[in-house]
Write an enzyme that holds these catalytic residues in place. Structure first.
Site, mmCIF file in Angstrom:
data_model
loop_
_atom_site.group_PDB
_atom_site.id
_atom_site.type_symbol
_atom_site.label_atom_id
_atom_site.label_comp_id
_atom_site.label_asym_id
_atom_site.label_seq_id
_atom_site.Cartn_x
_atom_site.Cartn_y
_atom_site.Cartn_z
ATOM 1 C CB CYS A 1 -0.944 0.016 1.200
ATOM 2 S SG CYS A 1 -0.064 0.066 2.761
ATOM 3 C CG ASP B 1 -0.323 3.321 4.038
ATOM 4 O OD1 ASP B 1 -0.278 4.024 3.013
ATOM 5 O OD2 ASP B 1 -1.373 2.955 4.565
ATOM 6 C CB CYS C 1 -4.912 3.841 5.396
ATOM 7 S SG CYS C 1 -4.555 2.542 6.587
ATOM 8 C CB CYS D 1 -3.311 -0.964 9.082
ATOM 9 S SG CYS D 1 -4.151 -0.990 7.501
HETATM 10 S S1 FES Z 1 -3.669 0.497 3.926
HETATM 11 FE FE1 FES Z 1 -1.549 0.255 4.281
HETATM 12 S S2 FES Z 1 -1.219 0.556 6.364
HETATM 13 FE FE2 FES Z 1 -3.327 0.696 6.060
#
Ligand code: FES
Length: 129
Positions: free
Chosen positions: A38, A40, A63, A107
């Site tokens: 993702c 992140d 997110c 996450c």
């Molecule tokens: S979508 Fe990647 S940490 Fe939440």
């Protein structure tokens, strides 16, 4: 609305009003982890005194769940010894948040991993001193 997409009240609270946001200058330990899928990114900074996490801050580029889990993991770790904090698992974070939607479980992995990375960093530095 949050219920409809599977977020608990606890997740929403920590997302809307996250605890321990920010950075610690010259931290005793620093952890940074990212999720390649993702994209992140999460950073955790710790201040340690007598083997206890005296202060902890986070910065998350991610997110809403990543922000909520960062907030929760810092709450869980604050005031704990390093050994106790190392035992905080990915599941603990999700459980304390009263669950995460299945697609968002990764996450909480990020939050626990960043905490552990910060503790490892602290321990590595101690060995060198
Ligand atoms: S979508 Fe990647 S940490 Fe939440």
């Amino acid at each position: 609305m949050a219920d409809q997409i599977g977020y608990s009240q606890k997740v929403m609270e920590h997302f809307m009003n996250p605890h321990n946001v920010g950075v610690i200058e010259n931290p005793d330990g620093y952890g940074k982890v990212g999720n390649p899928v993702c994209g992140d990114l999460m950073e955790i900074f710790i201040r340690v005194k007598d083997d206890v996490i005296e202060d902890i801050r986070f910065r998350t580029f991610g997110c809403g769940s990543a922000i909520a889990t960062s907030s929760m993991v810092t709450d869980l770790a604050k005031g704990k010894t390093l050994d106790e904090a190392m035992k905080i698992t990915r599941d603990d974070v999700a459980t304390e948040l009263e669950g995460l939607p299945p697609r968002k479980m990764h996450c909480s992995n990020l939050a626990a991993d960043a905490l552990h990375a910060a503790i490892q960093d602290y321990r590595e530095k101690q060995k060198k001193e």
